[in-house]
Design a protein around this motif. Structure first.
Motif, PDB file in Angstrom:
ATOM      1  N   TRP A  85       0.832  -1.200   0.000  1.00  0.00           N
ATOM      2  CA  TRP A  85       0.000   0.000   0.000  1.00  0.00           C
ATOM      3  C   TRP A  85       0.866   1.249   0.000  1.00  0.00           C
ATOM      4  O   TRP A  85       0.590   2.204  -0.738  1.00  0.00           O
ATOM      5  CB  TRP A  85      -0.917  -0.017   1.218  1.00  0.00           C
ATOM      6  N   ILE A  86       1.930   1.265   0.807  1.00  0.00           N
ATOM      7  CA  ILE A  86       2.859   2.401   0.788  1.00  0.00           C
ATOM      8  C   ILE A  86       3.455   2.555  -0.609  1.00  0.00           C
ATOM      9  O   ILE A  86       3.583   3.657  -1.136  1.00  0.00           O
ATOM     10  CB  ILE A  86       3.976   2.210   1.826  1.00  0.00           C
ATOM     11  N   GLY A  87       3.826   1.417  -1.221  1.00  0.00           N
ATOM     12  CA  GLY A  87       4.417   1.452  -2.559  1.00  0.00           C
ATOM     13  C   GLY A  87       3.463   2.005  -3.606  1.00  0.00           C
ATOM     14  O   GLY A  87       3.820   2.885  -4.402  1.00  0.00           O
ATOM     15  N   LYS A  89       0.866   3.842  -3.097  1.00  0.00           N
ATOM     16  CA  LYS A  89       0.587   5.248  -2.796  1.00  0.00           C
ATOM     17  C   LYS A  89       1.686   6.151  -3.349  1.00  0.00           C
ATOM     18  O   LYS A  89       1.403   7.228  -3.899  1.00  0.00           O
ATOM     19  CB  LYS A  89       0.443   5.429  -1.285  1.00  0.00           C
ATOM     20  N   SER A  90       2.935   5.717  -3.222  1.00  0.00           N
ATOM     21  CA  SER A  90       4.054   6.502  -3.746  1.00  0.00           C
ATOM     22  C   SER A  90       4.018   6.554  -5.271  1.00  0.00           C
ATOM     23  O   SER A  90       4.252   7.604  -5.876  1.00  0.00           O
ATOM     24  CB  SER A  90       5.384   5.905  -3.279  1.00  0.00           C
ATOM     25  N   LEU A  91       3.729   5.414  -5.906  1.00  0.00           N
ATOM     26  CA  LEU A  91       3.638   5.389  -7.376  1.00  0.00           C
ATOM     27  C   LEU A  91       2.498   6.268  -7.876  1.00  0.00           C
ATOM     28  O   LEU A  91       2.641   6.971  -8.885  1.00  0.00           O
ATOM     29  CB  LEU A  91       3.454   3.958  -7.867  1.00  0.00           C
ATOM     30  N   LEU A  92       1.359   6.224  -7.174  1.00  0.00           N
ATOM     31  CA  LEU A  92       0.219   7.053  -7.573  1.00  0.00           C
ATOM     32  C   LEU A  92       0.558   8.532  -7.442  1.00  0.00           C
ATOM     33  O   LEU A  92       0.217   9.343  -8.305  1.00  0.00           O
ATOM     34  CB  LEU A  92      -0.997   6.709  -6.706  1.00  0.00           C
ATOM     35  N   SER A  93       1.267   8.869  -6.363  1.00  0.00           N
ATOM     36  CA  SER A  93       1.675  10.263  -6.165  1.00  0.00           C
ATOM     37  C   SER A  93       2.629  10.714  -7.261  1.00  0.00           C
ATOM     38  O   SER A  93       2.529  11.835  -7.770  1.00  0.00           O
ATOM     39  CB  SER A  93       2.328  10.412  -4.789  1.00  0.00           C
ATOM     40  N   ALA A  94       3.562   9.834  -7.649  1.00  0.00           N
ATOM     41  CA  ALA A  94       4.496  10.168  -8.727  1.00  0.00           C
ATOM     42  C   ALA A  94       3.757  10.344 -10.048  1.00  0.00           C
ATOM     43  O   ALA A  94       4.056  11.256 -10.827  1.00  0.00           O
ATOM     44  CB  ALA A  94       5.552   9.072  -8.851  1.00  0.00           C
ATOM     45  N   PHE A 187      13.104  15.407  -9.118  1.00  0.00           N
ATOM     46  CA  PHE A 187      13.574  14.630  -7.965  1.00  0.00           C
ATOM     47  C   PHE A 187      12.399  13.994  -7.242  1.00  0.00           C
ATOM     48  O   PHE A 187      12.471  12.833  -6.817  1.00  0.00           O
ATOM     49  CB  PHE A 187      14.353  15.539  -7.007  1.00  0.00           C
ATOM     50  N   THR A 188      11.308  14.742  -7.082  1.00  0.00           N
ATOM     51  CA  THR A 188      10.140  14.226  -6.379  1.00  0.00           C
ATOM     52  C   THR A 188       9.579  12.999  -7.087  1.00  0.00           C
ATOM     53  O   THR A 188       9.269  11.988  -6.455  1.00  0.00           O
ATOM     54  CB  THR A 188       9.052  15.307  -6.274  1.00  0.00           C
ATOM     55  N   ARG A 189       9.437  13.076  -8.416  1.00  0.00           N
ATOM     56  CA  ARG A 189       8.901  11.939  -9.165  1.00  0.00           C
ATOM     57  C   ARG A 189       9.836  10.748  -9.082  1.00  0.00           C
ATOM     58  O   ARG A 189       9.401   9.607  -8.913  1.00  0.00           O
ATOM     59  CB  ARG A 189       8.687  12.326 -10.635  1.00  0.00           C
ATOM     60  N   SER A 193       8.793   7.272  -7.288  1.00  0.00           N
ATOM     61  CA  SER A 193       8.747   6.088  -8.161  1.00  0.00           C
ATOM     62  C   SER A 193       9.627   4.967  -7.622  1.00  0.00           C
ATOM     63  O   SER A 193       9.205   3.809  -7.539  1.00  0.00           O
ATOM     64  CB  SER A 193       9.191   6.470  -9.581  1.00  0.00           C
ATOM     65  N   VAL A 194      10.854   5.317  -7.249  1.00  0.00           N
ATOM     66  CA  VAL A 194      11.771   4.310  -6.706  1.00  0.00           C
ATOM     67  C   VAL A 194      11.225   3.742  -5.404  1.00  0.00           C
ATOM     68  O   VAL A 194      11.230   2.520  -5.178  1.00  0.00           O
ATOM     69  CB  VAL A 194      13.174   4.915  -6.492  1.00  0.00           C
ATOM     70  N   THR A 195      10.728   4.628  -4.539  1.00  0.00           N
ATOM     71  CA  THR A 195      10.165   4.183  -3.273  1.00  0.00           C
ATOM     72  C   THR A 195       9.000   3.230  -3.500  1.00  0.00           C
ATOM     73  O   THR A 195       8.895   2.182  -2.844  1.00  0.00           O
ATOM     74  CB  THR A 195       9.675   5.392  -2.447  1.00  0.00           C
TER      75      THR A 195
END
Length: 211
Positions: A85-87, A89-94, A187-189, A193-195
């Motif tokens: 879920w954390i992963g 969420k991070s991909l969706l944010s990117a 940098f944010t993306r 994405s990596v996270t």
């Protein structure tokens, strides 16, 4: 417990702590965007979770968890789902950040997490990880005698927590220098994405963990 046993445990734990894992990745995700205090809140969550697992191990509840295939499966799946879920969420944010730039040319701002949220992420990442309890169950008999008081078990947990505090505090101080990069959309993306990918990988790995 003699000094040699304690020092041996410290060496084993230090090697475990500095090896790549979800905790280091969570710190790397949190600090550049949310700052130093949020990173320390992550660490506070780690430490609190260690004492939960340590207490479960002292009272034998973790033994039941490991010996019960159904209970272990449920606990493992919850942990894997949380990491995934954390992963996601991070991909969706990117992906949303990329869409904003492509559609409107607007520079996305990185949303900082609250200190309470950072503590909760650190706590849940560890308390839902059955590998921590498995480590304590494997380590306690190696370093403690059968008639050792519970205080000695908590001494080992405290040593584990202290090493985490030292190592990840150094990481927080280092990464806090990158906080200015959080305003850069590239940098944010990249970071999100990596996270996202790595957290999903950790979640998948945990899903296949066997007791």
């Amino acid at each position: 417990m003699d000094l040699i046993n304690l020092l041996t445990f410290v060496v084993v734990v230090a090697l475990l702590v500095i090896s790549p894992g979800p905790n280091g990745l969570l710190i790397a995700k949190t600090v550049p965007v949310s700052g130093r205090a949020a990173g320390f809140a992550n660490i506070g969550g780690f430490v609190a979770a260690f004492y939960v697992h340590g207490t479960l191990s002292v009272f034998g509840i973790s033994v039941l968890l490991v010996q019960s295939a159904q209970a272990f499966f449920i606990f493992k799946v919850l942990g894997a789902m949380y990491l995934c879920w954390i992963g996601f969420k991070s991909l969706l944010s990117a992906w949303k950040a990329q869409s904003v730039i492509a559609d409107a040319g607007v520079k996305p701002g990185a949303k900082a997490i609250s200190h309470a949220g950072a503590f909760a992420e650190g706590f849940l990442t560890n308390v839902l990880n059955p590998k921590v309890s498995m480590f304590y169950l494997a380590a306690f008999p190696q370093f403690l005698s059968m008639d050792a008081p519970a205080s000695q078990a908590y001494l080992l947990v405290s040593a584990h927590a202290l090493i985490n505090l030292i190592w990840f505090s150094c990481m927080v101080m280092l990464l806090s220098r990158l906080k200015g990069l959080a305003g850069r959309p590239q940098f944010t993306r990249w970071l999100k994405s990596v996270t996202g990918v790595v957290f999903i990988g950790f979640g998948a790995k945990l899903a296949y963990l066997k007791p």
